[in-house]
Design a protein around this motif. Structure first.
Motif, mmCIF file in Angstrom:
data_model
loop_
_atom_site.group_PDB
_atom_site.id
_atom_site.type_symbol
_atom_site.label_atom_id
_atom_site.label_comp_id
_atom_site.label_asym_id
_atom_site.label_seq_id
_atom_site.Cartn_x
_atom_site.Cartn_y
_atom_site.Cartn_z
ATOM 1 N N THR A 1 -9.493 -4.255 -9.486
ATOM 2 C CA THR A 1 -8.968 -5.346 -8.659
ATOM 3 C C THR A 1 -7.577 -5.030 -8.182
ATOM 4 N N LEU B 1 -6.458 -2.174 -7.433
ATOM 5 C CA LEU B 1 -6.533 -1.228 -6.326
ATOM 6 C C LEU B 1 -7.136 -1.852 -5.088
ATOM 7 N N LEU B 2 -8.085 -2.794 -5.287
ATOM 8 C CA LEU B 2 -8.759 -3.392 -4.134
ATOM 9 C C LEU B 2 -7.890 -4.397 -3.411
ATOM 10 N N HIS B 3 -7.168 -5.171 -4.177
ATOM 11 C CA HIS B 3 -6.351 -6.211 -3.542
ATOM 12 C C HIS B 3 -4.907 -5.899 -3.808
#
Lengths: 300, 401
Positions: free
Chosen positions: A267, A269-271
């Motif tokens: 998460t 890295l994604l957001h």
């Protein structure tokens, strides 16, 4: 009587609507119109009929001797253009004031239903803009609850038919069906919110003018649907085993992949949050490059 | 080379956070700064948003002030009316003034149906919100186990949008609240109130009445560019003109009824006068025309030429395309008939010609229509014999791929 309640579905909200029936010379819509009249009379409504196309006797022909106090037929068949000097109803009287006066003469408390047989006749003697304006005014005024009109599509240009149907809230197009006494009706209903409902049904009208819906028409199946067969199972008929049993499937799901990250790192890295990776830059003296001045970069 | 971000000439309300290009023209703010407008990066024209961000992108950033957008209606006038309502709602949100003219429903009916604006400052609707609970977050992460870095990206890049935020988003399921709407000044023109129907009309009176009324409003409210009202006390504003279903039968015109209309020049004369009026004032117009009823295609062509921007909508409702699996995600097709070239020789054409639109609850999205990849076993492949046949026609030997 299912057809009638469908087209009157909009009118039940007590807004003046404009259902229009379209027919052609291959199938006459007059019987359907008569069944609408009977349905309205059965519902204790006042019906006014403007009779241009056929004579009054022919219109009353198969209508049962019901309570005729609520049915008023205005004979516009015998002298529509006023040639005799004392006509019953002329085509010039198709205007808001005259029609409202005519309807109010009967002095009924409820708003009436106006049936026009047929609009094609009126469109031949008055310009389409005038006719449409009158229909629109009837719709907005309070004297008439709904207007049902019959339109013969093969008598007019496509633009005229299109313009009149554009005004209508419900449109029923009838065409002859496959078997003898059947007919196909295409129903289009526009609601105030802009939703459009379309339906197609096969019906037939019996001797006493009741409408029975037979079935929905079955279209020939499109070829693409039939060719979508089941995909052949590739794991069958092999000499080795490619399938997984349930326990093997579970073990496979549980296997930790090598470069897998934990949920939190994923998460993160994604957001990307607000603080990561922003470039802060203050322009310094070297950026003050003026394109206009060619000597700006000289150190003189 | 870092381009200097020159935002001196702009008011704080117009500083947008993200631009499609970071290029800013170094001007001395001779441009009139009106809320809800911005200068175009291509030719410096003052642009307003149509209310639909994808449509803004198609028209080159927005509608230039002083131009006319023609919308050819779909068959049941649902989506063209929706775009008109978006246009008027954008005017309410940007605090412009409105002029609405109709012949069928009253202008109040249209104004009551305006969609509610989504007023929180999210620029692009994100697929995964930050505020979700961890349980749902785990579900979304498990969507892709191995390629999880790509799971937030859309599958195909099909939405057309520039990254700068110029327009607003609207929620179609709710109507705009009355207080917001009443803060804007609306001028209404309802045809039956203005024109008494004559029994024999030699000219179509409705269009001249409309033009006169519009001219009077522009002059009275000070939208005229030539008016000596450039005083600093009165700030300038934009007038948004919405004309619903011009050319239909209820305007008294037989353009839609007859194949050879008697007054074929009434609408074209009106559009010519409208464009002249708009060019000399701070207004922008959106006109919808039921073009599916107009039988004379040459006339439709000249109507298109007389407007600056022109798009046509074709909805799938009721046509045989509704069952076509290619179109199952969309509500209709959109054709761009004309883009303007204002004060320049070339115009910016959209690079995708096949466009389809879809009315979602919070967005009217216009996307390019792409064929899905044909992954079935039965896809036809060119056989070797055909290839060899083609190759031998070119005069070379067997091409082995």
């Amino acid at each position: 009587m299912t057809v009638c309640s469908q087209t009157y579905g909009g009118s039940k909200r007590f807004k003046t609507s404009l259902p229009t029936t379209q027919d052609s010379c291959s199938y006459s819509g007059r019987d359907l119109l008569k069944s609408f009249i009977i349905a309205a009379l059965n519902r204790e409504e006042v019906v006014h009929v403007l009779c241009f196309d056929v004579s009054e006797e022919e219109l009353r022909d198969r209508l049962k001797p019901l309570d005729t106090q609520r049915l008023h037929i205005h004979n516009a068949y015998s002298d529509p253009l006023g040639w005799t000097g004392h006509p019953a109803f002329t085509v010039q009287q198709f205007s808001l004031e005259d029609l409202t006066g005519l309807i109010k003469q009967t002095s009924q408390p409820k708003a009436a239903l106006l049936v026009i047989d047929s609009l094609s006749w009126i469109l031949r003697h008055m310009t389409p803009p005038t006719v449409c304006r009158t229909l629109q005014q009837l719709r907005k005024g309070g004297a008439v609850r709904a207007v049902i009109g019959l339109l013969h599509t093969d008598m007019h240009q496509r633009g005229t038919v299109g313009s009149v149907c554009h005004l209508a809230t419900s449109l029923i197009s009838v065409a002859p069906g496959v078997k003898g006494n059947e007919a196909v009706a295409k129903i289009t209903k526009r609601s105030k919110s802009g939703k459009v409902l379309q339906d197609e049904e096969i019906f037939c009208i019996t001797e006493d003018l009741t409408v029975t819906i037979l079935s929905k028409p079955s279209h020939p199946e499109p070829k693409q649907n039939n060719t979508e067969e089941e995909q052949a199972d590739p794991t069958a008929n092999l000499t080795f085993n490619l399938r997984l049993s349930d326990s093997e499937l579970e073990a496979k799901q549980k296997l930790a992949l090598p470069f897998v990250f934990s949920k939190e790192k994923k998460t993160a890295l994604l957001h990307p949050g607000p603080g990561t990776g922003r470039i802060l830059y203050e322009p310094d003296a070297n950026d003050d490059y003026d394109q206009e001045d060619p000597d700006d970069d000289l150190d003189v | 080379m870092a381009a200097p971000m020159n935002t001196v000439g702009k008011t704080p309300a117009e500083r947008l956070p993200v631009y499609s290009t970071s290029f800013q023209k170094k001007t001395r703010s001779k441009l009139i700064s009106i809320p809800g407008t911005r200068p175009s990066v291509q030719n410096g024209q003052l642009l307003v948003s149509t209310g639909v961000t994808s449509l803004d992108y198609l028209l080159g950033g927005g509608l230039a002030v002083g131009t006319v957008l023609l919308i050819e209606e779909d068959r049941y006038d649902s989506y063209s009316r929706m775009i008109l309502k978006y246009f008027l709602a954008e005017g309410v949100v940007c605090r412009h003034e409105l002029f609405v003219a109709t012949a069928q429903d009253t202008p109040d009916d249209i104004l009551q149906e305006l969609p509610a604006p989504i007023l929180d400052d999210i620029a692009v609707p994100k697929p995964v919100e930050h505020s979700r609970l961890t349980g749902e977050l785990q579900e979304s992460l498990d969507a892709m186990k191995i390629a999880w870095r790509y799971q937030n990206l859309p599958k195909v890049q099909s939405a057309l949008a520039s990254s700068s935020r110029f327009g607003h988003y609207y929620d179609v399921s709710k109507t705009m609240e009355v207080e917001i709407r009443q803060a804007t000044k609306c001028h209404l023109f309802y045809l039956p109130d203005h024109v008494t129907p004559p029994s024999t009309a030699h000219r179509v009176e409705s269009y001249s009445a409309l033009l006169r009324s519009l001219q009077e409003v522009i002059h009275r409210e000070g939208f005229d560019l030539a008016a000596p009202m450039f005083s600093q006390s009165k700030s300038r504003n934009i007038l948004r003109v919405g004309l619903h279903s011009l050319g239909s039968v209820l305007w008294g015109d037989d353009l839609c009824c007859h194949d050879k209309p008697r007054h074929s020049h009434a609408l074209t004369t009106f559009l010519y006068g409208l464009r002249a009026l708009l060019r000399s004032s701070l207004s922008v117009a959106v006109v919808t025309i039921p073009s599916h009823l107009i039988q004379d295609r040459a006339l439709m062509g000249s109507i298109t030429r007389l407007c600056d921007n022109a798009i046509a909508l074709e909805s799938f409702k009721g046509s045989e395309r509704e069952t076509n699996p290619l179109y199952k995600d969309y509500h209709g097709l959109l054709y761009v008939r004309q883009v303007p070239h204002l004060n320049c020789l070339a115009s910016q054409l959209p690079d995708h010609k096949d466009l389809a639109f879809k009315l979602k609850r919070k967005q009217f999205s216009i996307e390019r229509l792409h064929l899905p990849p044909d992954l079935s076993e039965t896809v036809s492949r060119v056989s070797r014999g055909d290839l060899a046949g083609v190759a031998s026609a070119c005069g070379s030997k067997n091409l082995d791929f």
